[in-house]
Write a protein that holds these residues in place. Sequence first.
Motif, PDB file in Angstrom:
ATOM      1  N   GLY A  57       0.803  -1.217   0.000  1.00 48.04           N
ATOM      2  CA  GLY A  57       0.000   0.000   0.000  1.00 48.04           C
ATOM      3  C   GLY A  57       0.834   1.263   0.000  1.00 48.04           C
ATOM      4  N   ALA A  58       2.162   1.123  -0.023  1.00 50.73           N
ATOM      5  CA  ALA A  58       3.051   2.294  -0.021  1.00 50.73           C
ATOM      6  C   ALA A  58       3.059   2.917  -1.414  1.00 50.73           C
ATOM      7  CB  ALA A  58       4.464   1.891   0.394  1.00 50.73           C
ATOM      8  N   ASP A  59       2.512   4.093  -1.535  1.00 53.29           N
ATOM      9  CA  ASP A  59       2.350   4.752  -2.832  1.00 53.29           C
ATOM     10  C   ASP A  59       3.368   5.888  -2.937  1.00 53.29           C
ATOM     11  OD1 ASP A  59       1.319   5.283  -5.291  1.00 53.29           O
ATOM     12  OD2 ASP A  59      -0.731   5.636  -4.620  1.00 53.29           O
ATOM     13  N   GLN A  60       4.640   5.515  -2.853  1.00 51.60           N
ATOM     14  CA  GLN A  60       5.707   6.515  -2.760  1.00 51.60           C
ATOM     15  C   GLN A  60       6.965   6.029  -3.473  1.00 51.60           C
ATOM     16  OE1 GLN A  60       6.178   8.666   1.057  1.00 51.60           O
ATOM     17  NE2 GLN A  60       8.284   7.939   1.060  1.00 51.60           N
ATOM     18  N   PHE A  81      11.540  -0.348   3.388  1.00 45.76           N
ATOM     19  CA  PHE A  81      12.563   0.696   3.373  1.00 45.76           C
ATOM     20  C   PHE A  81      12.012   1.937   2.669  1.00 45.76           C
ATOM     21  CE2 PHE A  81      14.764  -3.324   3.630  1.00 45.76           C
ATOM     22  CZ  PHE A  81      15.796  -3.092   4.527  1.00 45.76           C
ATOM     23  N   LEU A  82      12.202   3.083   3.301  1.00 41.15           N
ATOM     24  CA  LEU A  82      11.709   4.342   2.768  1.00 41.15           C
ATOM     25  C   LEU A  82      12.810   5.389   2.756  1.00 41.15           C
ATOM     26  CD1 LEU A  82       8.365   4.664   4.778  1.00 41.15           C
ATOM     27  CD2 LEU A  82       8.617   3.868   2.420  1.00 41.15           C
ATOM     28  N   ARG A  83      12.705   6.310   1.820  1.00 40.82           N
ATOM     29  CA  ARG A  83      13.579   7.478   1.819  1.00 40.82           C
ATOM     30  C   ARG A  83      13.288   8.307   3.066  1.00 40.82           C
ATOM     31  NH1 ARG A  83      12.707  12.423  -2.405  1.00 40.82           N
ATOM     32  NH2 ARG A  83      14.225  13.880  -1.532  1.00 40.82           N
ATOM     33  N   GLU A  84      14.333   8.635   3.796  1.00 42.33           N
ATOM     34  CA  GLU A  84      14.151   9.394   5.031  1.00 42.33           C
ATOM     35  C   GLU A  84      13.566  10.771   4.733  1.00 42.33           C
ATOM     36  OE1 GLU A  84      16.626  10.646   9.079  1.00 42.33           O
ATOM     37  OE2 GLU A  84      17.642   9.643   7.407  1.00 42.33           O
ATOM     38  N   THR A  85      12.547  11.132   5.496  1.00 41.31           N
ATOM     39  CA  THR A  85      11.914  12.431   5.304  1.00 41.31           C
ATOM     40  C   THR A  85      12.337  13.391   6.413  1.00 41.31           C
ATOM     41  OG1 THR A  85       9.823  13.541   4.852  1.00 41.31           O
ATOM     42  CG2 THR A  85       9.806  11.889   6.611  1.00 41.31           C
ATOM     43  N   ASN A  86      12.163  14.674   6.151  1.00 43.21           N
ATOM     44  CA  ASN A  86      12.462  15.704   7.139  1.00 43.21           C
ATOM     45  C   ASN A  86      11.662  16.958   6.810  1.00 43.21           C
ATOM     46  OD1 ASN A  86      13.915  17.156   5.065  1.00 43.21           O
ATOM     47  ND2 ASN A  86      15.657  15.788   5.441  1.00 43.21           N
ATOM     48  N   GLU A  87      11.828  18.004   7.629  1.00 40.70           N
ATOM     49  CA  GLU A  87      11.037  19.222   7.423  1.00 40.70           C
ATOM     50  C   GLU A  87      11.365  19.886   6.098  1.00 40.70           C
ATOM     51  OE1 GLU A  87      11.490  21.792  10.757  1.00 40.70           O
ATOM     52  OE2 GLU A  87      10.555  20.400  12.187  1.00 40.70           O
ATOM     53  N   HIS A  88      12.619  19.850   5.681  1.00 40.46           N
ATOM     54  CA  HIS A  88      13.020  20.477   4.417  1.00 40.46           C
ATOM     55  C   HIS A  88      12.326  19.788   3.232  1.00 40.46           C
ATOM     56  CE1 HIS A  88      15.612  22.485   1.498  1.00 40.46           C
ATOM     57  NE2 HIS A  88      15.817  21.306   0.929  1.00 40.46           N
ATOM     58  N   ILE A  89      12.337  18.451   3.228  1.00 39.86           N
ATOM     59  CA  ILE A  89      11.678  17.705   2.155  1.00 39.86           C
ATOM     60  C   ILE A  89      10.189  17.999   2.152  1.00 39.86           C
ATOM     61  CG2 ILE A  89      11.048  15.372   1.388  1.00 39.86           C
ATOM     62  CD1 ILE A  89      13.825  14.474   2.340  1.00 39.86           C
ATOM     63  N   ALA A  90       9.589  18.079   3.343  1.00 43.10           N
ATOM     64  CA  ALA A  90       8.157  18.342   3.443  1.00 43.10           C
ATOM     65  C   ALA A  90       7.798  19.696   2.848  1.00 43.10           C
ATOM     66  CB  ALA A  90       7.709  18.265   4.895  1.00 43.10           C
ATOM     67  N   TRP A  92       9.439  21.347   0.385  1.00 45.73           N
ATOM     68  CA  TRP A  92       9.646  21.382  -1.054  1.00 45.73           C
ATOM     69  C   TRP A  92       8.797  20.356  -1.817  1.00 45.73           C
ATOM     70  CZ3 TRP A  92      12.188  24.878  -3.979  1.00 45.73           C
ATOM     71  CH2 TRP A  92      12.991  25.813  -3.301  1.00 45.73           C
ATOM     72  N   GLU A  93       8.580  19.186  -1.237  1.00 46.17           N
ATOM     73  CA  GLU A  93       7.935  18.097  -1.980  1.00 46.17           C
ATOM     74  C   GLU A  93       6.610  17.644  -1.378  1.00 46.17           C
ATOM     75  OE1 GLU A  93      10.553  14.839  -2.784  1.00 46.17           O
ATOM     76  OE2 GLU A  93      12.312  16.136  -2.950  1.00 46.17           O
ATOM     77  N   GLY A  94       6.276  18.144  -0.212  1.00 47.22           N
ATOM     78  CA  GLY A  94       5.054  17.714   0.449  1.00 47.22           C
ATOM     79  C   GLY A  94       5.306  16.566   1.404  1.00 47.22           C
ATOM     80  N   GLU A  95       4.246  16.140   2.046  1.00 48.58           N
ATOM     81  CA  GLU A  95       4.347  15.100   3.066  1.00 48.58           C
ATOM     82  C   GLU A  95       4.810  13.779   2.479  1.00 48.58           C
ATOM     83  OE1 GLU A  95       1.494  12.827   6.349  1.00 48.58           O
ATOM     84  OE2 GLU A  95       0.623  14.138   4.817  1.00 48.58           O
ATOM     85  N   LYS A  96       5.773  13.151   3.135  1.00 50.09           N
ATOM     86  CA  LYS A  96       6.221  11.799   2.810  1.00 50.09           C
ATOM     87  C   LYS A  96       5.887  10.879   3.980  1.00 50.09           C
ATOM     88  CE  LYS A  96       8.151  13.055  -1.093  1.00 50.09           C
ATOM     89  NZ  LYS A  96       7.625  12.615  -2.408  1.00 50.09           N
ATOM     90  N   LEU A  97       5.938   9.588   3.728  1.00 50.68           N
ATOM     91  CA  LEU A  97       5.616   8.632   4.781  1.00 50.68           C
ATOM     92  C   LEU A  97       6.638   8.694   5.910  1.00 50.68           C
ATOM     93  CD1 LEU A  97       4.624   5.503   2.660  1.00 50.68           C
ATOM     94  CD2 LEU A  97       3.087   6.889   4.054  1.00 50.68           C
TER      95      LEU A  97
END
Length: 430
Positions: A57-60, A81-90, A92-97
């Motif tokens: 169900g991971a749509d990323q 395994f997921l690409r690590e998210t942070n405030e900077h990514i959020a 520029w690219e929006g919410e990540k898992l």
Amino acid sequence: MKYHQIDRNLFIKNRKKFTAAMKPKSVAVFNSNDIYPVSADSTLPFAQHRDIFYLTGADQEESILLLCPDAPYEHLREILFLRETNEHIAVWEGEKLTKERATDVSGIKNIVWLKDFEKVLFEVMTYCDTMYINTNEHYRSAVETQTREDRFVKWWKEKYPAHQVAKSNPILQHIRSVKEQEEIDLIQQACNITEKGFRRILGFTKPGVWEYEIEAELIHEFIRNRSKGFAYGPIIASGNNANVLHYVENNQECKAGDLILFDVAAEYANYSSDLSRTIPVSGRFSQRQKDVYNAVLNVKNEATKLLTPGTLWKEYHVEVGRIMTSELLGLGLLDKADVQNEDPAWPAYKKYFMHGTSHHMGLDTHDYGLLYQPMEPNMVFTVEPGIYIPAEGFGIRLEDNVVVQPSGEPFNLMGNIPIEANEIEELMNA
């Protein structure tokens, strides 16, 4: 995502089905799709690889699933395994898992950042003899682009040459072809959205409208109902354009007296629907058009009855060919001599009906399914006969999506979408 969150129990069940078919002491890895470049800094919209979506169900993007059911430690038996998210990514690219959100979506407890993938994989490989690679073996596939999965398989074989190799695809071909009820409900939702679009254009279509204007009406209706849009490239083919099976230009004016063949449908939550309908531009069929239309509808109805458990796909198409031959004789498009002298490899009916009647559908429009295996309950098929007559300037195709039942006729997921010629005329002239 526009769609409502899917119950994670679906993905838990799907993983259990897959791991139950794996060899002892084996590991399987599934990669997300790439984001494909266009030019400069432009990219195509991301579309998740259906296999990893089916299992998580991971749509990323940049996601990897690892399954190792015989690992000695529970936390290594299934890892996302997921690409690590942070405030900077959020920003520029929006919410990540996040890890917590990924567990909520997938039901997988062990969520690990992608940077640690090779280290974790190395440990897992020490416990395994066999590695499952995920190759694309669909009977319609014609892929020329190297995928993220392809690059991974190449690296994996070079890194671990002593391990045996097995294929994930034969397992997926079977388990993905038999749908869980949650999947049928998602396909039904895609069909319901498609119905809204079709009803919208019945009131919109008239002489002088352009094919692309109808396309715009459809995409508007689809997106406003939580679809990402079309499940596949839309075909809106007026007049003789209908005799081009994969006509996608959609750039011609719809003229009085012509028919429009639609092969267009919505997706929902990555699940496809697949609709074909044919309507009169002026709101009324001519008698000849209606006769051909009703012949196609009769073939569709009779073909639907044949989709029952135990039916073989190849034999099914032979029987549909007999039904179509009878209709073409009745329409005067074939005569008895055409049938008596036909080439068995290319029967006479193929002059007017040259494509197949049914294919599996689900996460992919042409979904997984082993064609040599008998049909089973909860398989979902299209039923889409057509008659194409370039000499008369029109072609007609009608298509619904049906679910094979344990007994009796299949359940039509598109049963509420108008299809009778008289009903279409009434709605277009309401």
